[in-house]
Design a protein around this motif. Structure first.
Motif, PDB file in Angstrom:
ATOM      1  N   PHE A 160     -13.472  28.636  -9.604  1.00 13.12           N
ATOM      2  CA  PHE A 160     -14.568  28.100 -10.415  1.00 13.12           C
ATOM      3  C   PHE A 160     -14.026  27.504 -11.711  1.00 13.12           C
ATOM      4  CE2 PHE A 160     -17.989  28.766 -13.638  1.00 13.12           C
ATOM      5  CZ  PHE A 160     -18.875  27.835 -13.132  1.00 13.12           C
ATOM      6  N   TRP A 208     -23.257  28.395  -8.945  1.00 15.27           N
ATOM      7  CA  TRP A 208     -22.297  28.373 -10.052  1.00 15.27           C
ATOM      8  C   TRP A 208     -22.524  29.555 -10.991  1.00 15.27           C
ATOM      9  CZ3 TRP A 208     -23.847  22.628 -10.799  1.00 15.27           C
ATOM     10  CH2 TRP A 208     -23.074  21.823  -9.968  1.00 15.27           C
ATOM     11  N   ASN A 209     -21.464  30.042 -11.583  1.00 10.71           N
ATOM     12  CA  ASN A 209     -21.572  31.118 -12.564  1.00 10.71           C
ATOM     13  C   ASN A 209     -22.397  30.661 -13.764  1.00 10.71           C
ATOM     14  OD1 ASN A 209     -19.935  32.620 -10.926  1.00 10.71           O
ATOM     15  ND2 ASN A 209     -18.086  32.302 -12.123  1.00 10.71           N
ATOM     16  N   ASN A 234     -18.911  30.782  -5.617  1.00 13.15           N
ATOM     17  CA  ASN A 234     -19.048  30.320  -7.004  1.00 13.15           C
ATOM     18  C   ASN A 234     -18.754  28.845  -7.184  1.00 13.15           C
ATOM     19  OD1 ASN A 234     -16.299  30.466  -6.664  1.00 13.15           O
ATOM     20  ND2 ASN A 234     -15.906  31.714  -8.481  1.00 13.15           N
ATOM     21  N   TYR A 258     -28.597  30.929 -13.260  1.00 19.01           N
ATOM     22  CA  TYR A 258     -27.779  31.744 -12.344  1.00 19.01           C
ATOM     23  C   TYR A 258     -28.613  32.869 -11.741  1.00 19.01           C
ATOM     24  CZ  TYR A 258     -23.967  35.003 -11.097  1.00 19.01           C
ATOM     25  OH  TYR A 258     -23.117  35.871 -10.465  1.00 19.01           O
ATOM     26  N   HIS A 264     -20.434  38.108  -2.346  1.00 13.40           N
ATOM     27  CA  HIS A 264     -20.248  37.102  -3.388  1.00 13.40           C
ATOM     28  C   HIS A 264     -18.756  36.801  -3.512  1.00 13.40           C
ATOM     29  CE1 HIS A 264     -22.297  35.502  -7.264  1.00 13.40           C
ATOM     30  NE2 HIS A 264     -21.291  34.729  -6.931  1.00 13.40           N
ATOM     31  N   ARG A 300     -15.737  34.983  -5.187  1.00 17.03           N
ATOM     32  CA  ARG A 300     -15.397  34.386  -6.482  1.00 17.03           C
ATOM     33  C   ARG A 300     -13.927  34.008  -6.588  1.00 17.03           C
ATOM     34  NH1 ARG A 300     -19.466  35.840 -10.082  1.00 17.03           N
ATOM     35  NH2 ARG A 300     -20.845  37.508  -9.392  1.00 17.03           N
TER      36      ARG A 300
END
Length: 343
Positions: free
Chosen positions: A261, A142-143, A121, A338, A92, A94
């Motif tokens: 993000f 997306w978060n 993200n 999410y 993941h 970010r």
């Protein structure tokens, strides 16, 4: 399902994870720091990686992991172990690293080689990390965020941030560093208030990283030089950030470098606050210009000041954009959505 979470150190997450049913182990996971992103730093990374393999392999012998999930691109131990254990690895991503092009390219190739799936993200983050190979394994998720119900006195919270009932309160929340745009915002704010009778206040909430306190001193000097000290308040790290969103009229995210993000923006939108944001990075995927807030040319003091003046001058506009932002946040950036995409 059994979940084991490996962390590099003890912190506030440990009891929360344990209360959720996870087993927490603390040790070497090969966490990459910016100071290691150099040729000499590669030797430190190699040593850290060896230690991480020994630490995580010991845990693997006890639990026999079927999948490894790395929650940040800055941790390499799980990625290498997943390859050694021949189990799927989800990485993941970010964050976005700047610096040496050669090291950045190396990161991209490692992520491509050591991942079964890469979750990003934002589209901007995906475009940064992708280098070659199967583009379909790079997913953009997306978060998520759900605004909690908070019962506080808005007037009292505004007073604590230096604003009265008639002031328009602009707020920036974020770590004080070289690229979050605090000084840029002060310069734009000064254009609005110095030598005028407009009722505006600015609250900058956050602290500098340990060892980088010079950024706080530089910001204080910038405020003094701009002659707006009486209308700007600096608040250190605030544990009850929801109180800040409730107090704010407008939230500003003027980052001078692209945000991977932009979680601050979705939190503010969740509380019905319009957002003025720099038009680059993940923020352009969050804020709809003219609908939920304003996107402005990055690093442009005059453009930022103009957007702030527009918001300050039109109460109905702020309310409409805030309501639209809340609707967009609920529809696209919820925790449920999410979680569904991650599953």
């Amino acid at each position: 399902m059994e979940v084991t979470v490996a962390l590099p150190e003890y912190g506030i997450l440990v009891p929360k994870l344990e209360s959720a049913g996870a087993t927490v182990i603390v040790g070497e996971v090969c966490k990459i720091e910016r100071t290691m992103l150099s040729v000499p730093g590669l030797f430190r990374i190699a040593l850290s990686l060896v230690r991480a393999v020994f630490f995580l392999s010991k845990a693997q012998r006890k639990s026999s992991f079927n999948l490894v999930y790395s929650n940040t691109v800055a941790v390499f131990g799980g990625a290498l172990c997943a390859r050694l254990w021949r189990v799927p690895h989800i990485w993941h991503v970010r964050e976005i690293f700047s610096g040496s092009k050669a090291i950045t390219l190396g990161f991209r190739h490692l992520v491509a080689k050591l991942s079964s799936t890469v979750v990003c993200n934002s589209t901007h983050t995906r475009d940064w990390i992708y280098v070659t190979g199967d583009v379909e394994k790079y997913l953009v998720i997306w978060n998520g965020y759900d605004a909690p119900k908070v019962n506080v006195d808005r007037h009292a919270e505004r007073v604590s941030l230096g604003a009265s009932g008639h002031d328009v309160l602009f707020v920036l929340v974020g770590r004080i560093n070289a690229w979050k745009g605090q000084q840029l915002l002060v310069e734009a704010f000064a254009k609005l208030v110095v030598g005028t009778d407009c009722r505006a206040r600015l609250a900058i909430v956050g602290s500098a990283p340990v060892g980088q306190e010079q950024y706080e001193r530089d910001l204080e000097a910038c405020i003094s030089k701009a002659n707006c000290s009486d209308k700007v308040i600096l608040i250190p790290y605030h544990p009850d950030i929801e109180h800040v969103w409730i107090a704010a009229d407008v939230v500003v995210v003027p980052s001078t470098n692209p945000e991977p993000f932009g979680r601050v923006a979705i939190e503010a939108m969740g509380f019905g606050r319009p957002v003025i944001a720099a038009a680059h990075g993940g923020l352009v995927e969050i804020v709809v210009d003219g609908e939920t807030g304003c996107l402005v040319t990055p690093c442009d003091v005059s453009a930022l000041a103009a957007a702030m003046f527009r918001m300050m001058s039109d109460t109905d506009l702020r309310l409409r954009m805030g309501a639209a932002g809340r609707a967009r946040q609920t529809a696209l950036f919820s925790l449920e959505g999410y979680a569904t995409q991650l599953n």
